[in-house]
Write a protein that holds these residues in place. Structure first.
Motif, PDB file in Angstrom:
ATOM      1  N   ILE G   3     -50.240 -15.317  25.020  1.00  0.00           N
ATOM      2  CA  ILE G   3     -48.846 -15.772  24.984  1.00  0.00           C
ATOM      3  C   ILE G   3     -48.583 -16.703  26.153  1.00  0.00           C
ATOM      4  N   ILE G   7     -42.723 -13.632  30.350  1.00  0.00           N
ATOM      5  CA  ILE G   7     -42.443 -12.451  29.551  1.00  0.00           C
ATOM      6  C   ILE G   7     -41.721 -11.418  30.406  1.00  0.00           C
ATOM      7  N   LYS G  56     -41.156  -8.643  35.157  1.00  0.00           N
ATOM      8  CA  LYS G  56     -41.288 -10.031  34.718  1.00  0.00           C
ATOM      9  C   LYS G  56     -42.661 -10.544  35.099  1.00  0.00           C
ATOM     10  N   LEU G  61     -49.541 -11.238  31.658  1.00  0.00           N
ATOM     11  CA  LEU G  61     -49.012  -9.873  31.611  1.00  0.00           C
ATOM     12  C   LEU G  61     -49.131  -9.270  30.226  1.00  0.00           C
ATOM     13  N   VAL G  83     -37.693  -6.687  25.052  1.00  0.00           N
ATOM     14  CA  VAL G  83     -38.863  -7.565  25.213  1.00  0.00           C
ATOM     15  C   VAL G  83     -38.329  -8.975  25.147  1.00  0.00           C
ATOM     16  N   GLN G  84     -38.745  -9.832  26.030  1.00  0.00           N
ATOM     17  CA  GLN G  84     -38.303 -11.229  25.990  1.00  0.00           C
ATOM     18  C   GLN G  84     -39.484 -12.150  26.285  1.00  0.00           C
ATOM     19  N   ILE G  85     -39.716 -13.067  25.385  1.00  0.00           N
ATOM     20  CA  ILE G  85     -40.797 -14.035  25.567  1.00  0.00           C
ATOM     21  C   ILE G  85     -40.173 -15.422  25.570  1.00  0.00           C
ATOM     22  N   ASP G  86     -40.459 -16.182  26.589  1.00  0.00           N
ATOM     23  CA  ASP G  86     -39.872 -17.526  26.693  1.00  0.00           C
ATOM     24  C   ASP G  86     -40.977 -18.520  27.019  1.00  0.00           C
ATOM     25  N   LYS G  87     -41.281 -19.361  26.054  1.00  0.00           N
ATOM     26  CA  LYS G  87     -42.383 -20.322  26.217  1.00  0.00           C
ATOM     27  C   LYS G  87     -42.008 -21.520  27.082  1.00  0.00           C
ATOM     28  N   ARG G  88     -40.701 -21.724  27.295  1.00  0.00           N
ATOM     29  CA  ARG G  88     -40.272 -22.931  28.001  1.00  0.00           C
ATOM     30  C   ARG G  88     -40.541 -22.890  29.499  1.00  0.00           C
TER      31      ARG G  88
END
Lengths: 89, 89, 89, 89, 89, 89, 89
Positions: G3, G7, G56, G61, G83-88
């Motif tokens: 990923i 995250i 975080k 991770l 759960v939070q995934i942020d690609k930016r």
């Protein structure tokens, strides 16, 4: 129909205990156009879990692709609580 | 009458279950001058759904065009809860 | 008397159902010095609607001109809930 | 005594219906050192109106000058709810 | 003991009606190191007024000097509700 | 164990009336790595005072050093309500 | 599965009184990819403590590594609340 800019959805979803929130977030992250996924647990019942999903993406993102991904993981889209389209971004 | 700058509306709308929030947002996005649409579900009844729509646009945007688009999709504009005109933007 | 800078008013107004919030906002926008108008519906009665208006403008803006415009549209200025004058802007 | 920097007051004031909030704000704006005046209506009684005034100014501003102006307009300073002196500004 | 940086105090103080909040703020402003004083009225009794004082200053500021100033004006320091020392500023 | 970055603690502490909040803040400020101390009074009893302490520091800061300082001043660390380690700072 | 980006996890965890919140934060900080750990005490019972952990990290991770670390310290992961995934990022 092609939509320019950024799009966001707040989704109310019912899921079985498997996949986990983490597994589902990883799967949704792979839907074309998605760049942000947040999943919060709302209520845990014996066989299912109610969750709130916030998804943000680019113009590529379509609700249909999200629905398909959810269904392929045995999750039911209960309602779309918020849709936001912003062409300025 | 021509209005300069940015204009925003908060609309209270009654819609049938079809179109979906997503379909309606996509349609409103096509109204001239619109650059932002947010739709939130307020209450779901048997045949209709009460929704709150926030629309932002440039001087080109007219409430009449929004009304027409809503009616063409079988949605009823219940009330305009907020109008904001800002010439500075 | 001439006032320098920015001036803001929060107005409590009673209006007939016609003009609409949108029509009234468009009319107020034409008062000299006004650069911002926001109208929110407070309460809808059988013949009248109570609204809250926030108006922002430059030194040119006068409350008298706003009152005249309101009266010319059959609206009654119930009270001026907030006046703000800021010379720094 | 000379005070450097910015000074702010929150005042609780009782005024007759005349002057209006707008007239009073315009008069206070003319007190030496004042660059900001905000007046909010608290309570309207038969003969008087309770108002909250926030005044901001430079080192030139004195509470005595504000009091004099208020009294000259038949307003009574009920209490000084907040005083703030900031030398850094 | 010498303390580097910025220091802040929230003080709960009992004062007679004279000095006024404004007079007390002006006096506290003269304590070495003070650059900010805010006084808010908490409760007004027959002979005394409870006030909350926030004081900010540089390393020069000492609580002892504030106490002395308060006592010289017949004010009693009831309690120190918050002390904050920040060396980074 | 060595920790990189910034570390923060929220501590629930019971202290005798002496040292004062100010004296305790000055003492904690001297613990290696500390750059910020805030002490708020929670509850004052006959012989003791419950206080909340927030301490921020660099990687040098250790909870053990804080505990020792507190005990040397007759204060009891009741609980560590929050620990935060951030390597990015 | 790899990923990209940042995250974040909010975890509801049951731990014995040992390790302390501080000891656990130090251990979690060593999990690959982690750059931020916050632990807050929720409820203290006779033998266990309920805590909320926010972690975080970077793409490195994994929740599995966090779980292993928690279990190695006799802590039970009760639920993954967010759960939070942020690609930016």
């Amino acid at each position: 129909m092609q939509i320019m800019g950024r799009i966001e959805f707040d989704l109310d979803v019912l899921k079985p205990h498997i996949p986990s929130n983490y597994g589902l977030a990883q799967a949704l992250e792979e839907v074309p156009g998605v760049f942000y996924v947040q999943i919060k647990t709302d209520e845990i019942d014996q066989k299912t879990t109610s969750i709130f999903i916030t998804i943000k993406g680019t113009e590529e993102l379509s609700l249909e692709a999200i629905k398909e991904k959810l269904e392929s993981m045995n999750c039911a889209l209960h309602s779309v609580d918020r849709v936001q389209i912003d062409k300025r971004t």
